[in-house]
Structures are given as C-alpha cells and as structure tokens.
Write a protein that holds these residues in place. Structure first.
Motif, PDB file in Angstrom:
ATOM      1  N   ALA A 115     -59.560 133.166 -39.425  1.00 42.67           N
ATOM      2  CA  ALA A 115     -59.882 132.021 -40.273  1.00 42.67           C
ATOM      3  C   ALA A 115     -58.990 131.965 -41.502  1.00 42.67           C
ATOM      4  N   PHE A 119     -48.684 122.028 -42.648  1.00 42.48           N
ATOM      5  CA  PHE A 119     -50.126 121.814 -42.766  1.00 42.48           C
ATOM      6  C   PHE A 119     -50.656 121.186 -41.487  1.00 42.48           C
ATOM      7  N   TYR A 120     -51.682 121.765 -40.936  1.00 42.62           N
ATOM      8  CA  TYR A 120     -52.384 121.169 -39.808  1.00 42.62           C
ATOM      9  C   TYR A 120     -53.778 121.788 -39.759  1.00 42.62           C
ATOM     10  N   PRO A 121     -54.813 120.995 -39.494  1.00 43.43           N
ATOM     11  CA  PRO A 121     -56.178 121.540 -39.621  1.00 43.43           C
ATOM     12  C   PRO A 121     -56.460 122.737 -38.702  1.00 43.43           C
ATOM     13  N   LEU A 167     -54.364 125.026 -37.952  1.00 46.83           N
ATOM     14  CA  LEU A 167     -53.487 126.141 -38.343  1.00 46.83           C
ATOM     15  C   LEU A 167     -54.031 126.690 -39.660  1.00 46.83           C
ATOM     16  N   PRO A 168     -54.966 127.655 -39.594  1.00 47.54           N
ATOM     17  CA  PRO A 168     -55.752 127.998 -40.790  1.00 47.54           C
ATOM     18  C   PRO A 168     -54.927 128.495 -41.973  1.00 47.54           C
ATOM     19  N   ALA A 169     -53.869 129.271 -41.744  1.00 49.98           N
ATOM     20  CA  ALA A 169     -53.125 129.836 -42.868  1.00 49.98           C
ATOM     21  C   ALA A 169     -52.154 128.831 -43.481  1.00 49.98           C
ATOM     22  N   GLY A 170     -51.884 127.729 -42.776  1.00 50.33           N
ATOM     23  CA  GLY A 170     -50.851 126.817 -43.255  1.00 50.33           C
ATOM     24  C   GLY A 170     -49.457 127.277 -42.849  1.00 50.33           C
ATOM     25  N   TYR A 171     -49.384 128.303 -42.039  1.00 47.63           N
ATOM     26  CA  TYR A 171     -48.098 128.726 -41.472  1.00 47.63           C
ATOM     27  C   TYR A 171     -48.343 129.411 -40.140  1.00 47.63           C
TER      28      TYR A 171
END
Lengths: 272, 485
Positions: free
Chosen positions: A46, A86-88, A90-94
């Motif tokens: 998460a 950024f994508y929902p 992709l929890p870490a943002g990378y």
C-alpha cells in the motif's frame, strides 16, 4: 494478404512475464491469482509512509535462469530505478524497475519460421520490475475501486532486438519464449490471466534501408494470434504513410529515468 | 523531584536502586510537559496513557531484574517514526490524522527495551526546514529564548530535551536536522553513519541521506540510546551488516595521540566571532586532553549546498508522490475528477517549503535535465566524499563549528529560503558523504545562547565521536547549562 515487395516490416517485442515466485518482489505477501480484492496486501504493497522494499531472492534466481536459457550476459551488479508517474493503482507514485543496469543483456533465441528457415532473434535485455494494482470501473457509479493484490507481483520484461520481419516470425518468437519460461517453471505463460503480456514496436521501411522508420507501439496484445496482425506488411505501409492513423503508444518506453510525466490522458492500457 | 535536573545515566541507577519508580518518573515528565509544552510547542502528540502503560511494564521488568539500560527511561520521538496506533503526522496537514497500522524499527527497538515514549515531537513539515517554522502544528520556540527558533528539522526533539521534557529524544538528520538544532539548544546530537540505524518505518524525505540518531544531554547518554537503536535490520536493505560495539564501554576521558583535523574551509570570515572564539577554546581543551590538532583541507566544501539542493529535493519529489489522497492521509473535498483530486489534495495538504522542494526535485529529474543536474550532483557528491576519505588518511576526527550563527529570531529567514539553507552549511557534507557526526555544546554568545561544535569521524566510527565528546564533557560544563523556565 497482399505483400508489397518494396517494403519490409520491422518488429521488436517487449514481453512482460509474471514470475511464479511464492511471494511478491519486495514483501512477503502471496502472489496467488484470483483472491478477494485487497486481501493480499501489507504496508509495503500500500506504500504506507516509511516502508522500504526488500528484494525477493527467488526472483533474482528466476531471472538468472531465464538469462542462462537465452545465452544472455548475467550482470553481477544490476540496479533498480524508479519510474515516476501518478496513477491510482500505483500506490507509491513510481514503478520500481531496472533501467541503466538490467540483470540480463545480450541474449538470443532461435526460432523456426513458417517457411522452415531458422532464424536468430537477439534479446536486448531482461529486467526485473513490479506490476501495478488494478483499477476497477465497471458497474461502479461515481467511483473507481482499486485492488492492490497484484501490486508488487514480480515481472520480467524481456525486450527483443528489432530482428523480426513478419507477424509469423513474431508469433514463432513468442511461442518459443513462452515454452522456455514454462519449462523453467518461472512463468505459467497464461495470456488470458495476463501473466504473459506482449507489446509490439512496429515500423516499416523500404527494402535495403538500414534506418528504422517511425515506430508505432501496440500495447497489450493478449493472444499470440493477435500478435500476428500488426506485422502485416500492408498495414505497415499504411502506417508509414499515415502514422497518425495508428494507435500511438506512449512513445519510447525506455526514455530517461526517472520520468515525471503522467501517462497521456485517456490511455487505458495502464502503466505499461 | 525536578526531572529536568536528571541525566539518563543517573536515572538508570536511580531506577535500579528503586529510589524512583518508572511510573513516578513518567508522571513527573508528563506533568512537566503539561506545564511547559504550551509555551514551546515541542510535542505534537503527548501519549499519557501509552506512557503510563509502558512505565508500569518497565517497573515490572525492573522488579524482575530483566531491565535493559533503556527500561523506564522517558523519551520523545520525532513525529516521523511510524508508531502503531499512535498518530504520526510528519509535521504535515497531509498526515495530520494518520494513524499507522505498523511500527518503525527504531520505535519497536525502544519499546522492546522498555523505554517510555512520552509522545511525538514537533518537526519541520516532512523534515524540510532548519527552523521548525514549516510545521503544520506551529513553530517550536527555543527554550533559551522563546522569541527564537530552536533549529530544525528535529526542533521539537531538541527543544523538549533543552526544556527538560524528556531524558533523551530521537531525531533524524538529512542535512543537519539533528546536529543543527542540538547546537542551537545546547544539547548533544549524534547523526550516525548512513545505514547504522534502520530507516524502516521512518517517513522518507531523501532516502540516500536520511538517518536517525539520538539527542541527549551528554555523550554518555547518547551512547546508551544509540546502543538501543543501532544495528542491521532485515527490513532495511541499506542498513549495514556490522557488529554494534559496546558504546558505553568505549567512552574514555582522555584523547592521547588522537589526531584532530581542522578543515580550513569551515572557518569562513563571516563566522560569528563568538563561535570562532568558542572553537579556539575547544581546540585548546582537546590539546590539554592529549589530542594533536592539524589543519586539513576539504576543497569541495563550497559545493555542499547546491549539490544537496539537487539530490535531496529530487529524492523527496519521488518519495512524496504517494501522498495523493487515494489511500491514506488528507484528501480534498468533492473532487470533480482524478486530476482535480491530485491537484487540490497536494495543493491543500502540503506547505510552501514542501511544494518548493517537490517542484525543484521534479524539475531536476525531468527528461533532458537529469544528466545536467541529478547525475552531475551525484558526481560532485562523490568528490565531496573523497575529500573526507583523503582527510581521514591523516587524522582520526574532524572538528568544525556546527552552525554559522546561534539561534536566530522567529520569522527571520522563513521568507528567504537561500538564507535558511545556509544554516546547514557545515552539516550537509557529512550527510552527502554518509559519515557520522556529533554536535556538542562548547560555549555561548553574548546573549547567552548556546554554541555547538561538530566532530566528524570515518564510516562506523561512532564510538570515536562519542568518546571524544565524552572527554570534552568531562573537562567542561557547557552541556550542563540549562535554560530558566
């Protein structure tokens, strides 16, 4: 289908193969397919504040096995990098992937084409990376749901040289690669469940030219049959003259890391 | 009993001799926090219930005879260590209601050793700042002068200690965030070698620089805390696989034949004269203790700030991407679509300094600028590290001022980021090189504000830092000075 002898099609394939490790790439969560949403997640999956990734050694062994099977060069020191967007789901943002120093380089695969000839297809690189979660939109009003079970599932990305010249060759390459991965028991090769996915980079050039033409990226070809279509030379010639008609992908995948741009709006193909 | 007069090591023996119980001690500190914290704002969250429960368990252990050196010791923890079921804010609106479901390695070790965590200390937002003025929970006041800043980003941990609200605190240091506030509040603060202490559960700012360490009233006390939190952790792949020495045993009051290098680049002409004089006096004390002082050069020193302000924001921009309003933390009201959700959540949830660094970092990592900035900064970082490795071929330790000035007034630099960044001029290179460094009090300025000096050692030589600091503190009383509150 008509074949224009003035042109040749040039195809390179990127295969994403889900590895059959017991646990995820950077944590101890299970990788079993089909569990109830968000039941196979932990603080690492998460991307809670403060968590850190610890690499699964089983995955490294699988990558090395695969590298040996394609006679690749195994790097003693390879490196992970972050690809930022950024994508929902992709929890870490990378995405943690390998860019500059992939674990395997310079391999090859020998395929028999439909006309019975043997051909060597170069494999540029194989690298380890994480899969993203899933966004669920169907039948939900005003919301999207996110399932992070798949987050952190280990993938090998296997990138071929642009050595393929027809859809038939592309199909033969994929079949051979899939059978090797299955034999090594590192991937179940199930295209329908998405554990063996393929993107194609297709371009067309006049016979005898050495420079590659404008590239079109075709995403998520989820059966070997579908992979055979884009290599059709007539389609290819059309692409060269009317590149805007092609479904353009996100441009070169291996652009400089870390990338900070978001995927183009409306791209439904997910992070790959 | 006045808890502000105690040291950790004294309290250990009082607890063992049953002169005081852990519960009495915890209550004394909690009451003092109630009285003094409203004025200095050192704690964001006080966990009275949890502290009393831990104190009761500590008393049981003390009775059973299986206490550790930290059992029953009341401490404060910087509010970026995830504490299970206890709010962890990172000094940000973004996490102002975040209650972690898991425990950081540092706080787990402290709890397992029986330490009593009184609460979570204030800090600059996401540890970005040198004055503790960027906290969403308001600035921390320096206990020596409430009109002045305590330093940052571990300003709450430093002020809590200086005000006698805990016997030790845990800070983190990315560019000086333990050592600079330690210097400005007259306490002892140690940044260990990168990888000496696990970063698991410590909210990341710049992952290649962040390191947790002890803040205490003396080197002797800091040694006890470091002993508890140091060591390899399977959950942090960058933590070092090396034995942890017995720090308390390696403390030695003399410095015979120890060679101390004095880097010429760390004595700029505009250094506050009182700091210059305090350093000269400290040098004489080290000579009297038997040390040999020699001048050395660290020629790439002047690249510290520009190099750091590429690398740290770059890593931060990536580390802070997860605060997107999707899974935890602040989320804006009624977003119209995904882009609106992202934009307003981050616009409303982060403060100005955090946004400034995210923008800087995103810029230097973007395609086309990566080589010109980030990659080049990494190369300069290597040159800076090489300077230290070269110097340590001829000396055992380096001695520098910790800060260019003493504590400055609140509001003085908050609107001038570059002036603020220069507060960390002498500490940043130690992070870039991954080395351990300690700040200890060595004097006061004309207004009676504390002055700190910094000792730097080679990789994993924390015991040499602690021993030298201990020797100095055996010969001086600066570390015993306390503000009147």
């Amino acid at each position: 289908m008509a074949h224009d002898p003035l042109y040749e099609t040039v195809i390179g394939l990127e295969v994403h193969a889900q590895m059959r490790t017991q646990s995820k790439i950077f944590c101890g969560c299970s990788t079993t397919f089909g569990a109830e949403a968000n039941t196979q997640i932990c603080p690492v999956c998460a991307a809670l504040p403060g968590v850190l990734p610890v690499l699964n050694t089983e995955l490294v062994q699988m990558a090395i096995k695969t590298g040996l099977a394609i006679q690749g060069k195994i790097r003693e020191r390879s490196e992970f990098s972050r690809k930022n967007y950024f994508y929902p789901d992709l929890p870490a943002g990378y995405q943690i992937s390998q860019f500059e120093l992939p674990i395997i380089e310079q391999g090859e695969l020998h395929v028999v084409t439909d006309d019975g000839n043997k051909k060597k297809i170069g494999i540029t690189r194989i690298h380890m990376e994480v899969d993203a979660g899933k966004s669920l939109h169907e039948g939900i009003q005003g919301f999207s749901w996110i399932d992070l079970n798949r987050t952190g599932t280990p993938l090998l990305e296997i990138v071929s040289e642009p050595d393929l010249r027809s859809s038939q060759e592309a199909g033969a390459y994929l079949k051979k690669l899939r059978s090797i991965l299955r034999y090594l028991q590192v991937c179940d090769g199930n295209m329908e469940e998405g554990s063996f996915r393929c993107d194609a980079n297709v371009s067309v050039r006049k016979q005898g030219q050495t420079r590659l033409g404008t590239r079109t990226e075709l995403k998520n070809l989820n059966s070997i049959r579908r992979c055979r279509c884009p290599g059709n030379p007539t389609l290819g010639r059309h692409l060269e003259h009317h590149p805007s008609h092609a479904r353009q992908g996100r441009g070169p995948r291996l652009s400089l890391f870390p990338r900070t741009r978001s995927p183009p709006a409306g791209d439904s193909s997910g992070p790959h | 009993m006045d808890p502000s007069q105690l040291t950790l090591v004294q309290t250990q023996s009082m607890l063992r001799a049953r002169q005081i119980s852990a519960r009495e001690l915890a209550i004394a500190f909690l009451d003092r926090i109630d009285r003094i914290n409203p004025d200095i704002n050192a704690f964001i969250t006080v966990d009275r219930e949890g502290a009393l429960r831990a104190a009761q368990q500590a008393d049981e252990r003390l009775h059973q005879g299986n206490a550790t050196p930290m059992t029953g010791i009341p401490i404060g923890v910087k509010d970026l260590f995830c504490t299970e079921n206890l709010r962890t804010t990172c000094g940000s609106k973004m996490l102002s209601r975040f209650i972690p479901p898991y425990e950081s390695t540092v706080t787990r070790k402290l709890k397992e050793a029986g330490a009593v965590i009184l609460g979570k200390t204030n800090m600059d937002e996401f540890a970005m700042g040198s004055s503790n003025e960027t906290s969403w929970f308001g600035p921390v006041k320096n206990p020596w002068d409430p009109q002045r800043i305590p330093g940052g980003s571990s300003g709450g941990s430093a002020a809590a200690l200086a005000a006698g609200l805990a016997l030790a605190t845990i800070g983190t240091d990315t560019g000086g965030s333990i050592r600079q506030p330690a210097a400005l509040t007259g306490i002892t603060g140690l940044k260990p070698t990168y990888g000496r202490v696990s970063r698991y559960g410590m909210i990341a700012f710049a992952s290649s620089l962040d390191q947790a360490g002890p803040m205490a009233r003396s080197a002797e006390d800091a040694a006890v805390v470091l002993q508890c939190i140091a060591g390899h952790d399977a959950q942090d792949s960058t933590s070092i696989r090396a034995d942890v020495p017995d720090y308390a045993k390696t403390l030695y009051p003399r410095m015979d034949a120890i060679r101390i290098g004095i880097p010429t680049e760390y004595r700029p002409d505009n250094l506050l004269p009182e700091i210059q004089q305090a350093l000269e006096k400290a040098e004489q004390i080290f000579r009297d203790l038997g040390a040999v002082l020699v001048p050395v050069s660290l020629p790439h020193t002047r690249y510290a700030i520009p190099t750091y302000y590429i690398i740290a924001p770059a890593e931060a921009s990536s580390n802070l991407a997860r605060y997107d309003g999707i899974r935890f933390g602040y989320r804006c009201q009624d977003p119209v679509d995904l882009k609106d959700l992202y934009t307003r959540t981050r616009t409303e949830g982060f403060g100005d300094e955090v946004k400034r660094r995210i923008m800087l970092g995103t810029y230097v990592l973007s395609s086309g600028y990566y080589d010109a900035y980030y990659r080049k900064a990494q190369k300069v970082r290597r040159l800076i590290a090489n300077d230290f490795h070269e110097a340590f071929k001829s000396v055992d330790l380096l001695l520098t001022p910790t800060t260019p000035t003493t504590a400055f007034p609140l509001g003085d630099k908050i609107d001038d980021p570059v002036a603020m960044y220069l507060s960390d001029l002498f500490t940043i290179n130690v992070n870039l090189a991954g080395l351990p460094g300690i700040s200890i009090p060595c004097g006061t300025d004309a207004q009676g504000l504390p002055i700190g000096m910094q000792l730097i050692a080679p990789i994993l030589k924390e015991e040499n830092l602690l021993s030298a600091a201990h020797a100095f503190q055996t010969a001086t009383t600066w570390h015993q000075r306390k503000p009147e509150l």
